[in-house]
Structure formats: structure tokens, C-alpha cells
Write an enzyme that holds these catalytic residues in place. Structure first.
Site, PDB file in Angstrom:
ATOM      1  N   ASP A 188       0.835  -1.211   0.000  1.00  0.00           N
ATOM      2  CA  ASP A 188       0.000   0.000   0.000  1.00  0.00           C
ATOM      3  C   ASP A 188       0.864   1.254   0.000  1.00  0.00           C
ATOM      4  O   ASP A 188       0.659   2.178  -0.800  1.00  0.00           O
ATOM      5  CB  ASP A 188      -0.882   0.055   1.257  1.00  0.00           C
ATOM      6  CG  ASP A 188      -1.585  -1.237   1.573  1.00  0.00           C
ATOM      7  OD1 ASP A 188      -0.897  -2.248   1.783  1.00  0.00           O
ATOM      8  OD2 ASP A 188      -2.822  -1.206   1.652  1.00  0.00           O
ATOM      9  N   THR A 189       1.814   1.281   0.933  1.00  0.00           N
ATOM     10  CA  THR A 189       2.673   2.453   1.074  1.00  0.00           C
ATOM     11  C   THR A 189       3.475   2.705  -0.188  1.00  0.00           C
ATOM     12  O   THR A 189       3.583   3.847  -0.663  1.00  0.00           O
ATOM     13  CB  THR A 189       3.622   2.273   2.267  1.00  0.00           C
ATOM     14  OG1 THR A 189       2.853   2.102   3.458  1.00  0.00           O
ATOM     15  CG2 THR A 189       4.539   3.470   2.426  1.00  0.00           C
TER      16      THR A 189
END
Length: 607
Positions: A188-189
Site C-alpha cells: 500500500d505504502t
């Protein structure tokens, strides 16, 4: 042609208790603001060990809007999402955690932010001033620290990178996904950070969030795993683009020049040049021949290491691979040549990268162990003949020498520490090779038992397993050990012949000093500060020789010997490396670039 505009992916791993309700709530929420045929819900079932696959299949059979994408083995959270998004039909790709911790009333804003074309990426946030999120300390403190690191190291403008509530425009996803390396929780990051770096428009909006179930914060995944991924991504985005071949060579050269300029403050360069000019060229040439003899032994040793791992290769090819890798270490800083060898044996003989790097680790351990053993033999020999008084006096400080003697004592202490560490490493490897216990899995298991820990343990096991294989083969272990002794003996003899070229008789004390100087000089080269350790080797060599030979060898002479010794070894290495590159048709620059990343293995999965 499909009418599906929005694909919602539910990443599911052992969710038999919640997946049916999650699918039902998702369908109901989407139907409230989208046409019935404009969306699909995909259960991305990631190698589950419970009844989740059966439930997902039944739900897909009962409702045409539901699809079940199955993986035979764990792909990881990010890997499962990518696999499902690649097979989704919609142009707006959405996912959220199946525990429904984020209030579903926010789903319309998430979807429409991207579906409308206003944003390329949208993400919920639990850390904006206006949101309501129940964040217990066990979750909140690590989350604050993590997001602070991401903003500081990766220069992200977002406040919350790990909220499991995100949407992507398909074109943005397809542009970003190939550059994302993580397949687990950092996915996600990395997507969000790289979306910002690539200029995609990203919307972050406040969501109401309530934790469901126990926290999954754990030491291996969150500290070692995600922390290391932050550093890896920071290096990839901010540091590596600036480290070009020209910058690397320039920085290494600058360090050497600075060291030489500083040296002129206490040493006359003309004195050094005069000392070098007086060396006997015949003996210098003989030292080059002796050093060249060590290279076939290096190839034979590498052959024995790989053979014990199940790879049978010719010693001449492997000698060429070693030549190329060592030439790479001379040209590029940070010991890039070590990775070059792994690339050469992978590209030319299909030896996997983990095995290539494990074979390098075996060499390093044997090299350090050999230094220690030779040191012990030399010292015992001097003690037995009564010729160790001068050496012992210099080491203990009984012989006058001031700061130089103190430096010599420090260098010997460092060499002793590294030697003890080498012995300890070999003992540990041999012991583990003859043990039925899985020490890697057991050690990692004490820290964590989640899927990311299992992934980490698998990578480490594959690496350590190859090292243990060599240690567990008695004959191979002995051959590699004897070859290491011969290689290091020839390395020391090369330096001793250079001493002789400068007119110094090879007394027992000088032999001992020569060994220590060569060994500590090579230890200094391990520091990835200059290409080939130029400057580091000469400095360490001189620091050892001057205090340990109080009767005659001064700084200028010791430095001259070190320069000639290192120059002879580097010249032989470069000649062998260039010849091997032509023979094996290997471009050193391409090898360095290709060796930076190992080949990824496509996981098996089915739709």
C-alpha cells in the site's frame, strides 16, 4: 465486452467467519449508488487453509456480481491484490479490509473520487483532524511512528499510508504496479509513495474507523520488514538515481586523492617515489607470478563450494568468474563485484542468485578463518624458535615506538577479534549443519509466527541451507579449507617478495609482520569506501609494519612496499579480469546493473 465499471477486491486469508457477511454488506453498499451491472466483487482468496475457498465459490455461484479468484499458495497481501486487479474487469479498482473496520458509508466517496476522473488514487485516512478513529495505544503508537518515518524518509504528503481502504484508476495502477517490489504489507505504502513521485493525483480523506479483532502488529513484519522496506524504497527513489557510474568512480577517486593529500602533511612524496624506484624489478615480477598462481586455486575452491551445493562447473570458467568479480570490486565501490559474480554464474550457468550469494558467503568465512589459523601458526612458530621477542614487545608496548606501537596493538586487537568471530561462525555453521533442528525457523518463530515472518524465514533458510550444505560435506569442507590456506599463503608470499625487492631479508619476524600487514590490509578493504580498497589497504599495511618492525622499516618504506604489493595484485587482477570478460563475453557495466536485482519467480495462481 463488459459493462463493469468498478471492481472491488476483498483480500481474504482464512476469513471463513467473516467473508460471507463482508460480501453481502459490500454488494448492498455498492448497489445503493451504482447500477446493478456496473460493479463486481472479487474475493481474492490467498492460499487459505480454512473454509474460505468453499464459501467464496458458493457465493460466486449464487450471485453473478461475485467472483472468486483462488491462489494455490500465499502471494502475500500485495501480491494477492495485484493478481486480482490484473484479472478484474473494472476501470476503477477498489479494495478494503474484509473486517470492515472502515465505516462503509465512506465507500461511495472512495469510489466516486476515482470513477469521476477527478483523482487517480484515493485513500482513507485515520489520522486527519476531522476523522473519528478508535486507535488503542498498541495500534496507534506504531502507526504514528511508521507514518512519520514514511513522510520523513520517503517525502510523502499523506498522513496515513496503511489504511486498508483505497481505490485506483486502472491506468494509474498499470503504470505503478510494475515498479512496486513489495508483495506484502508495505505494498500500500509503496503504491502511494510512487504515485506521488510519478505525478498522479492522490486524494486522502478522513474516515471513521473502528478496530476489529486483535492487533496484528508484530516485531518481524512491522519493525524489520516494513522498516527495511522504507529504507529500500528511499534508496531506490532518492539515492540510487544519483549514484551513477561516473559519481561512483569520482567519489572513490576523490577519497584516494584526499588520503594522499593528507599523507603529504607528514610524509614527503619524493621519499616514497625514491624508495619505489630502488626496488628490484626482477623480484617484483616474481611476486606477480606468485600471485597469479593463486587464481587457479580460487577457481578450484569455488568449484568445490558449488559442487557441494549440487552445481558442477569447470574450474577454468569459475576462475574467469572470480577474475571478473574482483575486477568489478576494483572498478566500482561498495564491493559491487561480489554481486557481479552471482550474475555471471546465473547468466552463464543458471545458478540461482541465492546459491551464488551463499557461495560467496562461504568464501568469506573461509578467508577470515584462514587468516586466523595462519596467524596462530606463525606466532607458535616464532615462540618455538625464540624469535618472537621483538614481535611480542611491539604488541605489548615494551618496545619503544610511541603512538605507532599503540596503533599496532590496536590493529592486532582488531585482527584477533575478527579471527575469533570467524572461528565462531564456522563452528556455528558446522554445528547447525549436523543438527536436525531448524534453527532459522525456530529463531524467527520466537519473534513472530505470521505470514511475513514465514516469508522471511524461507528466504533466510534457502541462503543458510546452501552454506550448511558445504559445511556438512566433510571432503568438500577439507578441500575448501586447504585451498584457502594455499591462496592466503601465496598472497602473503607475494608481499614478502616485495619486501625482498626493497632489500629486506626475510627473517621470521618479518614473515610474521608481513602476514599481519597483509591480513589487516585486506580486512580494511572490506569497508566499501573506495574501489578495490585503494588507500585503505596501503594505510592499514603501513600502520602494522611500522610499529612491529622497530629496528628498521620507516613509514616511507612501509608505504612504498604496500603500494607496490597492492599494485602488483591489482594489475594481475585487471589483466585476468579483462581477459575473462573477453573470453566469456561479459560486459562489466551490464553485469553490475543486472546484478542489482534478482529474478522474481511468478507465483502459481488460478482464476
Amino acid at each position: 465486452m463488459t459493462d463493469v465499471e468498478v471492481s472491488v477486491v476483498l483480500p481474504a486469508y482464512n476469513e471463513e467467519d467473516t467473508i460471507e457477511r463482508t460480501v453481502s454488506v459490500t454488494l448492498e453498499t455498492l448497489a445503493a449508488f451504482l447500477p446493478e451491472d456496473a460493479f463486481e466483487v472479487i474475493v481474492a482468496e490467498d492460499g487459505c487453509a480454512d473454509r474460505t475457498p468453499e464459501i467464496a465459490t458458493r457465493l460466486a455461484d449464487e450471485d453473478d456480481r461475485v467472483r472468486h479468484i483462488h491462489s494455490d499458495r500465499r502471494l502475500g497481501r500485495g501480491g494477492a491484490l495485484e493478481y486480482a486487479f490484473d484479472r478484474a474487469d473494472g476501470q476503477t479498482l477498489v479494495y478494503f479490509d474484509t473486517d470492515l473496520a472502515t465505516d462503509m458509508r465512506h465507500l461511495e466517496e472512495l469510489v466516486e473520487s476515482v470513477r469521476s476522473g477527478e483523482y487517480d488514487v484515493a485513500t482513507g485516512s485515520r489520522w486527519m483532524p476531522e476523522n473519528r478513529a478508535d486507535r488503542p495505544a498498541k495500534r496507534g503508537i506504531p502507526s504514528i511512528g511508521y507514518n512519520t518515518l514514511v513522510r520523513g524518509v520517503l517525502r510523502s504528503d499523506l498522513k496515513d499510508h496503511q489504511c486498508g481502504f483505497k481505490a485506483f484508476d486502472r491506468q494509474a495502477f498499470e503504470a505503478l504496479a510494475p515498479s512496486v517490489q513489495d508483495e506484502h504489507w508495505f505494498w500500500d505504502t509503496e503504491m502511494l509513495v510512487k504515485a506521488q513521485r510519478r505525478g498522479f493525483s492522490v486524494k486522502e480523506f478522513a474516515v471513521d474507523w473502528e478496530p476489529k479483532g486483535d492487533s496484528k502488529v508484530d516485531i518481524v513484519r512491522d519493525v524489520f520488514g516494513m522498516g527495511s522496506q522504507i529504507l529500500r524504497t528511499g534508496w531506490e527513489l532518492s539515492v540510487r538515481p544519483r549514484i551513477t557510474r561516473r559519481v561512483s568512480l569520482g567519489a572513490g577517486t576523490a577519497l584516494v586523492v584526499v588520503a594522499l593529500l593528507l599523507m603529504t602533511q607528514y610524509l614527503n612524496p619524493h621519499t616514497v617515489l625514491n624508495e619505489m624506484a630502488g626496488a628490484d624489478p626482477a623480484l617484483v615480477g616474481a611476486s606477480a607470478v606468485v600471485y597469479a598462481l593463486s587464481w587457479p586455486l580460487r577457481g578450484a575452491r569455488y568449484r568445490d563450494i558449488l559442487q557441494s551445493m549440487g552445481f558442477r562447473e569447470r574450474w577454468d570458467f569459475l576462475t574467469g568468474a572470480v577474475f571478473i568479480s574482483q575486477t568489478g570490486n576494483l572498478v566500482f565501490p561498495a564491493r559491487a563485484g561480489d554481486a557481479v559474480r552471482a550474475y555471471v554464474v546465473k547468466a552463464r550457468r543458471s545458478i540461482p542468485y541465492p546459491s551464488g550469494f551463499a557461495s560467496l558467503a562461504v568464501e568469506r568465512v573461509f578467508d577470515l578463518l584462514t587468516i586466523t589459523l595462519l596467524a596462530g601458526v606463525v606466532l607458535m612458530g616464532l615462540a618455538a624458535t625464540g624469535s618472537a621477542d621483538t614481535l611480542v614487545g611491539a604488541v605489548t608496548g615494551d618496545v619503544a615506538g610511541g603512538d605507532a606501537a599503540a596503533s599496532g596493538q590496536t590493529a592486532i586487537a582488531v585482527a584477533a577479534f575478527v579471527g575469533v568471530a570467524a572461528i565462531g561462525s564456522v563452528v556455528a555453521i558446522v554445528a547447525s549443519a549436523h543438527s536436525d533442528r531448524n534453527l532459522v525457523r525456530r529463531t524467527v518463530g520466537r519473534l513472530s509466527d505470521d505470514s511475513y515472518a514465514d516469508y522471511v524465514a524461507g528466504v533466510v533458510e534457502r541462503f543458510v541451507g546452501d552454506v550448511q550444505t558445504v559445511a556438512g560435506d566433510g571432503r568438500s569442507f577439507a578441500r575448501v579449507g586447504l585451498a584457502s590456506l594455499a591462496i592466503w599463503a601465496l598472497d602473503v608470499v607475494t608481499a614478502l617478495l616485495v619486501f625482498a625487492a626493497f632489500g629486506y631479508p626475510l627473517t621470521p619476524s618479518l614473515v610474521a609482520v608481513g602476514f599481519f600487514a597483509v591480513s589487516v590490509g585486506n580486512l580494511a578493504k572490506v569497508l566499501p569506501l573506495t574501489p578495490g580498497g585503494v588507500g585503505l589497504y596501503e594505510g592499514a599495511f603501513t600502520v602494522i609494519v611500522v610499529p612491529l618492525t622497530p629496528a628498521g622499516i620507516g613509514v616511507a618504506t612501509a608505504l612504498s612496499v604496500a603500494i607496490v604489493d597492492h599494485a602488483v595484485k591489482n594489475a594481475v587482477t585487471i589483466v585476468g579480469g579483462v581477459t575473462s570478460m573477453a573470453w566469456l563475453n561479459v560486459s562489466l557495466t551490464k553485469a553490475v546493473e543486472e546484478s542489482r536485482t534478482a529474478a522474481d519467480v511468478e507465483p502459481e495462481a488460478t482464476d
